[in-house]
Design a protein around this motif. Structure first.
Motif, PDB file in Angstrom:
ATOM      1  N   THR A 128      -5.069 -31.735  -4.890  1.00 43.36           N
ATOM      2  CA  THR A 128      -4.285 -31.075  -3.851  1.00 43.36           C
ATOM      3  C   THR A 128      -4.247 -31.969  -2.619  1.00 43.36           C
ATOM      4  OG1 THR A 128      -4.901 -28.894  -4.680  1.00 43.36           O
ATOM      5  CG2 THR A 128      -4.064 -29.011  -2.431  1.00 43.36           C
ATOM      6  N   VAL A 129      -3.056 -32.307  -2.190  1.00 39.53           N
ATOM      7  CA  VAL A 129      -2.870 -33.256  -1.089  1.00 39.53           C
ATOM      8  C   VAL A 129      -2.265 -32.531   0.105  1.00 39.53           C
ATOM      9  CG1 VAL A 129      -1.697 -35.358  -0.340  1.00 39.53           C
ATOM     10  CG2 VAL A 129      -2.564 -35.179  -2.685  1.00 39.53           C
ATOM     11  N   LEU A 130      -2.876 -32.752   1.268  1.00 39.31           N
ATOM     12  CA  LEU A 130      -2.384 -32.236   2.543  1.00 39.31           C
ATOM     13  C   LEU A 130      -2.134 -33.449   3.423  1.00 39.31           C
ATOM     14  CD1 LEU A 130      -1.970 -29.453   3.989  1.00 39.31           C
ATOM     15  CD2 LEU A 130      -4.247 -29.754   4.946  1.00 39.31           C
ATOM     16  N   ALA A 131      -0.888 -33.645   3.871  1.00 43.74           N
ATOM     17  CA  ALA A 131      -0.568 -34.909   4.543  1.00 43.74           C
ATOM     18  C   ALA A 131       0.512 -34.726   5.586  1.00 43.74           C
ATOM     19  CB  ALA A 131      -0.119 -35.947   3.513  1.00 43.74           C
ATOM     20  N   ALA A 132       0.463 -35.637   6.587  1.00 44.40           N
ATOM     21  CA  ALA A 132       1.504 -35.725   7.606  1.00 44.40           C
ATOM     22  C   ALA A 132       1.628 -37.188   8.019  1.00 44.40           C
ATOM     23  CB  ALA A 132       1.177 -34.853   8.805  1.00 44.40           C
ATOM     24  N   THR A 133       2.836 -37.613   8.415  1.00 45.51           N
ATOM     25  CA  THR A 133       3.078 -39.012   8.779  1.00 45.51           C
ATOM     26  C   THR A 133       3.867 -39.096  10.083  1.00 45.51           C
ATOM     27  OG1 THR A 133       5.141 -39.090   7.512  1.00 45.51           O
ATOM     28  CG2 THR A 133       3.120 -39.742   6.366  1.00 45.51           C
ATOM     29  N   SER A 134       3.868 -40.289  10.643  1.00 46.22           N
ATOM     30  CA  SER A 134       4.733 -40.608  11.771  1.00 46.22           C
ATOM     31  C   SER A 134       5.025 -42.095  11.714  1.00 46.22           C
ATOM     32  CB  SER A 134       4.077 -40.231  13.105  1.00 46.22           C
ATOM     33  OG  SER A 134       2.877 -40.954  13.297  1.00 46.22           O
ATOM     34  N   GLY A 135       6.126 -42.522  12.329  1.00 47.03           N
ATOM     35  CA  GLY A 135       6.477 -43.928  12.347  1.00 47.03           C
ATOM     36  C   GLY A 135       7.021 -44.428  11.029  1.00 47.03           C
ATOM     37  N   MET A 136       7.648 -43.580  10.255  1.00 47.87           N
ATOM     38  CA  MET A 136       8.241 -44.002   8.973  1.00 47.87           C
ATOM     39  C   MET A 136       9.340 -43.031   8.595  1.00 47.87           C
ATOM     40  SD  MET A 136       5.062 -43.003   6.434  1.00 47.87           S
ATOM     41  CE  MET A 136       3.789 -43.649   7.517  1.00 47.87           C
ATOM     42  N   GLU A 137      10.223 -43.453   7.712  1.00 48.19           N
ATOM     43  CA  GLU A 137      11.307 -42.621   7.221  1.00 48.19           C
ATOM     44  C   GLU A 137      11.325 -42.656   5.700  1.00 48.19           C
ATOM     45  OE1 GLU A 137      14.879 -44.060   8.946  1.00 48.19           O
ATOM     46  OE2 GLU A 137      14.444 -43.293  10.963  1.00 48.19           O
ATOM     47  N   ASN A 138      11.995 -41.618   5.112  1.00 48.73           N
ATOM     48  CA  ASN A 138      12.129 -41.516   3.649  1.00 48.73           C
ATOM     49  C   ASN A 138      10.761 -41.620   2.965  1.00 48.73           C
ATOM     50  OD1 ASN A 138      14.988 -41.443   3.921  1.00 48.73           O
ATOM     51  ND2 ASN A 138      15.013 -43.694   4.064  1.00 48.73           N
ATOM     52  N   ASP A 139       9.759 -41.021   3.582  1.00 46.64           N
ATOM     53  CA  ASP A 139       8.395 -41.129   3.070  1.00 46.64           C
ATOM     54  C   ASP A 139       8.127 -40.098   1.991  1.00 46.64           C
ATOM     55  OD1 ASP A 139       8.880 -39.549   5.324  1.00 46.64           O
ATOM     56  OD2 ASP A 139       6.748 -39.299   5.736  1.00 46.64           O
ATOM     57  N   THR A 140       7.489 -40.529   0.921  1.00 51.20           N
ATOM     58  CA  THR A 140       7.081 -39.669  -0.192  1.00 51.20           C
ATOM     59  C   THR A 140       5.679 -40.060  -0.627  1.00 51.20           C
ATOM     60  OG1 THR A 140       8.050 -41.169  -1.827  1.00 51.20           O
ATOM     61  CG2 THR A 140       9.445 -39.355  -1.033  1.00 51.20           C
ATOM     62  N   ILE A 141       4.985 -39.103  -1.239  1.00 50.53           N
ATOM     63  CA  ILE A 141       3.636 -39.344  -1.766  1.00 50.53           C
ATOM     64  C   ILE A 141       3.632 -39.020  -3.247  1.00 50.53           C
ATOM     65  CG2 ILE A 141       1.250 -38.513  -1.749  1.00 50.53           C
ATOM     66  CD1 ILE A 141       1.476 -38.197   1.271  1.00 50.53           C
ATOM     67  N   ARG A 142       3.114 -39.941  -4.043  1.00 52.01           N
ATOM     68  CA  ARG A 142       2.965 -39.738  -5.477  1.00 52.01           C
ATOM     69  C   ARG A 142       1.506 -39.961  -5.869  1.00 52.01           C
ATOM     70  NH1 ARG A 142       8.174 -41.720  -4.947  1.00 52.01           N
ATOM     71  NH2 ARG A 142       9.737 -40.752  -6.317  1.00 52.01           N
ATOM     72  N   ILE A 143       1.097 -39.310  -6.931  1.00 55.38           N
ATOM     73  CA  ILE A 143      -0.195 -39.577  -7.546  1.00 55.38           C
ATOM     74  C   ILE A 143       0.077 -40.283  -8.866  1.00 55.38           C
ATOM     75  CG2 ILE A 143      -2.341 -38.615  -8.433  1.00 55.38           C
ATOM     76  CD1 ILE A 143      -2.038 -38.292  -5.451  1.00 55.38           C
ATOM     77  N   ARG A 144      -0.534 -41.457  -9.022  1.00 50.83           N
ATOM     78  CA  ARG A 144      -0.232 -42.306 -10.175  1.00 50.83           C
ATOM     79  C   ARG A 144      -1.501 -42.595 -10.966  1.00 50.83           C
ATOM     80  NH1 ARG A 144      -0.901 -47.777  -9.894  1.00 50.83           N
ATOM     81  NH2 ARG A 144      -0.871 -47.596  -7.605  1.00 50.83           N
ATOM     82  N   GLY A 145      -1.388 -42.480 -12.284  1.00 47.29           N
ATOM     83  CA  GLY A 145      -2.470 -42.897 -13.168  1.00 47.29           C
ATOM     84  C   GLY A 145      -2.207 -44.292 -13.696  1.00 47.29           C
ATOM     85  N   GLU A 146      -3.267 -45.065 -13.904  1.00 47.85           N
ATOM     86  CA  GLU A 146      -3.076 -46.433 -14.407  1.00 47.85           C
ATOM     87  C   GLU A 146      -2.336 -46.447 -15.732  1.00 47.85           C
ATOM     88  OE1 GLU A 146      -6.584 -48.770 -14.597  1.00 47.85           O
ATOM     89  OE2 GLU A 146      -7.134 -48.438 -12.506  1.00 47.85           O
ATOM     90  N   LYS A 147      -2.677 -45.490 -16.604  1.00 47.97           N
ATOM     91  CA  LYS A 147      -2.045 -45.442 -17.923  1.00 47.97           C
ATOM     92  C   LYS A 147      -1.009 -44.332 -18.041  1.00 47.97           C
ATOM     93  CE  LYS A 147      -6.085 -44.933 -19.739  1.00 47.97           C
ATOM     94  NZ  LYS A 147      -7.185 -44.704 -20.708  1.00 47.97           N
ATOM     95  N   SER A 148      -1.179 -43.256 -17.280  1.00 43.03           N
ATOM     96  CA  SER A 148      -0.341 -42.072 -17.487  1.00 43.03           C
ATOM     97  C   SER A 148       0.846 -41.981 -16.552  1.00 43.03           C
ATOM     98  CB  SER A 148      -1.196 -40.805 -17.347  1.00 43.03           C
ATOM     99  OG  SER A 148      -1.966 -40.822 -16.166  1.00 43.03           O
ATOM    100  N   GLY A 149       0.974 -42.891 -15.589  1.00 40.93           N
ATOM    101  CA  GLY A 149       2.137 -42.868 -14.719  1.00 40.93           C
ATOM    102  C   GLY A 149       2.040 -41.796 -13.652  1.00 40.93           C
TER     103      GLY A 149
END
Length: 569
Positions: A128-149
């Motif tokens: 579970t990810v809780l996040a906020a950003t500033s100073g960027m646009e078109n921002d997205t967060i992904r969780i990636r596995g080395e083998k599972s993508g």
């Protein structure tokens, strides 16, 4: 202070407001006697120095972390040429170096992604990810596995182009101080990373927290069969269209226990609860809350039928949570340990206190040993319940079921509110089995059960009995004006002992000798005998030298009577 970085550039993150919370959660199991929980967080610090994967830093699960990022600046560095042994000066040389500040994630102008290492997690992990950003646009967060993508999100994400929320493999962080949340589910054992992709300004900021529940889901759709213990919770998640069409959860119950099985789910089309004899219970709702009792079946199978069509609105996952809680049954709740009628004619009253584990609103069982009968013996059985709704008293309450059963639990007869009589077809013990389902509690949630039996024709004799002298008697002398308390009488019965409960009668013509004002005033309506409902009778003062008959009729065997002559002297 500026730092010169030549070949490989180092990155040093800054941490603020760490350890705001720590999160541990798995399939916690509780019962009446205590609780059990297992820590689910597995630290990734031991593998945070993996060099075969390009990532910027390690994201510590459970901590709120801040990452500040800047685009690197470039500078031309001139190296003065040195004189050789002959005194001739070499030419000056130049090179380009990257300039980064301390405590800053240094980005190249071509950087579009910042990767943070999460850890080595098993399948079924919820991140579970809780996040906020500033100073960027078109921002997205992904969780990636080395083998599972890339992992898919558990909740939909708002798409500004489509102006709707859709399920995807990324989440959009909040802006500034407004942190947004989403969850990702791991369907494979793997090393996992968080990727922040964006169009970065010259300086940017990421505030983020990742709660990791390892093994949050016990089932991830890789098998058609699951087992569940007597006190257990199975959480399941599966990708619609990629999992079995039917999932069987097996539960085995030992004698003397009841198991509360509760199930709720999302995108589950149907539940079927099947016992050993292949009897099927299928609720019409999307939840199931029931009690399993061992007298019905020792093995149960809960079959779940997930949706096989992915809905745009509901997303790609089907989920369920099945929980079991067991309770040791009390006496009278199962055939191997029944309540017993001590004396025919007495009322057996059982009060069962209600608590969170009994769940009498779901199910009430009562087993009562009634008598050992011979073929042809008669039995009259009455049973009633208080404290919970009865049929026709509350809307939706089903009828209670009654069976007369033998020692093996096989039915030998039935009773109902209109028919209470039974005649034995074989020798052996006879038990009452009572079952009430789905009966909500009234003001007093304690369950009260009453059982009363009669055995017509079973007594050879009923006699008034003097317990002090150990003898029977047929007459009693009283004085005019004396009060005769009916509770003072005892009885002897043959061939077995019964209760002292009897019905009382006085012939109509004797009421003026032994009666009271209420009965004497109603003499004109008396025919034959008057049943006595009061606790006493009075020998009338003007009835000296008269006799009256007091008749006792056995409550255990209503065919048996005895008459006591009251001599008023």
């Amino acid at each position: 202070m500026n730092t010169k970085i030549l070949a490989l550039f180092a990155v040093i993150p800054v941490f603020f407001a760490c350890s705001e919370t720590s999160h541990t959660n798995s399939s916690s199991v509780t019962d009446d006697n205590g609780s059990y929980a297992e820590d689910s967080f597995k630290s990734s610090s031991s593998i945070s120095d993996r060099l075969d994967i390009d990532y910027r830093d390690t994201l510590t699960a459970g901590d709120t972390m801040n990452f500040y990022m800047e685009l690197a600046t470039w500078d031309t560095v001139t190296i003065k040429g040195k004189k050789d042994s002959t005194g001739k000066k070499a030419k000056d040389s130049t090179y380009i170096e990257k300039i980064c500040h301390d405590d800053i994630v240094c980005l190249d102008s071509t950087s579009t992604t910042v990767s943070l290492f999460l850890g080595d997690y098993p399948k079924g992990t919820r991140i579970t990810v809780l996040a906020a950003t500033s100073g960027m646009e078109n921002d997205t967060i992904r969780i990636r596995g080395e083998k599972s993508g890339n992992l898919r999100t558990l909740m939909p994400v708002y798409n500004s182009q489509k102006k709707d929320s859709v399920y995807s493999n990324y989440m959009v962080p909040g802006s500034g101080a407004d942190m947004l949340l989403n969850s990702f589910i791991a369907f494979n054992d793997d090393f996992y990373y968080l990727d922040l992709a964006a169009d970065f300004d010259s300086s940017a900021h990421l505030r983020i927290k990742a709660d990791v529940d390892t093994g949050y889901y016990n089932y991830t759709g890789d098998s058609a069969h699951v087992s569940i213990d007597l006190r257990d919770t199975v959480r399941g998640i599966l990708v619609i269209g990629e999992a079995p069409k039917k999932i069987d959860i097996a539960c085995k119950v030992e004698t003397g226990f009841s198991v509360n099985l509760s199930v709720q789910g999302y995108s589950i089309n149907k539940y079927e609860l099947v016992d050993t004899d292949k009897n099927v219970y299928s609720p019409a709702t999307d939840t199931l809350d029931t009690l399993l009792v061992t007298n019905d079946s020792a093995e149960w199978t809960l079959s779940l039928y997930p949706s096989n069509v992915v809905s745009f609105l509901d997303g790609p996952f089907a989920t369920f949570e099945a929980a079991t809680r067991f309770r040791r049954l009390n006496q009278g709740e199962y055939l191997a340990n029944p309540d017993s009628i001590e004396y025919p004619g007495d009322t057996l009253t059982i009060v069962r206190p209600a608590n969170d584990s009994t769940k009498y609103y779901l199910r009430q069982d009562h087993y009562v040993w009634l008598a050992d009968l011979k073929k042809g013996d008669s039995l009259v059985v009455y049973h009633e319940m208080d404290g919970y709704c009865k049929y026709l008293e509350c809307k939706g309450t089903p009828r209670a079921s009654y069976w007369l059963i033998d020692a093996k639990g096989d039915s030998v007869g039935t009773i109902s509110s209109l028919s209470h009589s039974f005649k034995a077809k074989k020798d052996g013990p006879v038990y009452l089995r009572y079952l009430q389902l789905n009966s909500k509690a009234l003001t007093d949630s304690n369950l009260t059960l009453r059982t009363f039996i009669q055995r017509p024709g079973s007594l050879d004799s009923l006699k008034f009995y003097n317990e002090a002298k150990d003898e029977t008697y047929s007459s009693k002398r009283v004085n005019p004006g004396d009060t005769v308390m009916l509770s003072d009488f005892a009885f002897q019965t043959v061939p077995y002992k019964t209760s002292y409960n009897v019905k009382w009668f006085v012939p109509c013509e004797d009421l003026t000798t032994l009666g009271n004002a209420a009965y004497i005033s109603q003499l004109e309506n008396c025919k034959g005998e008057q049943e006595i409902s009061s606790f006493y009778l009075i020998a009338q003062k003007d009835a000296a030298d008269k006799d009256a008959r007091l008749i006792a009729q056995s409550m255990a065997d209503p065919l048996m009577r005895d008459t006591l002559t009251i001599n008023v002297r």
